[in-house]
Design a protein around this motif. Structure first.
Motif: not given
Length: 71
Positions: A40-42, A58-59, A64-65, A15-17
């Motif tokens: 990122g988005q989505g 991934r977002h 991001n690593i 939901k919020q990452g």
């Protein structure tokens, strides 16, 4: 999503990452640390991966690593 490495669990909330490092135990899950994936988005639907002591998240079109190497 949940992924495991070196006896730890990595939770990625859709939901919020929010990402949490969790130490499993027979009686409970101990949250060691948390942070939020803001780039990122989505929706946060991609499953994280671990490769060579690095957490890959991934977002959208952003990857991001994060280093998992201890000191």
């Amino acid at each position: 999503s949940v992924i495991a490495a070196d006896g730890m669990l990595y939770f990625y909330e859709e939901k919020q990452g929010n990402i949490a490092l969790v130490q499993p135990d027979r009686t409970r899950l101990k949250v060691v640390s948390t942070f939020q994936m803001k780039d990122g988005q989505g929706p946060h639907w991609a499953h994280p991966s671990i490769y060579n002591k690095h957490l890959l998240v991934r977002h959208g079109n952003v990857l991001n690593i994060y280093s998992l190497k201890g000191e």
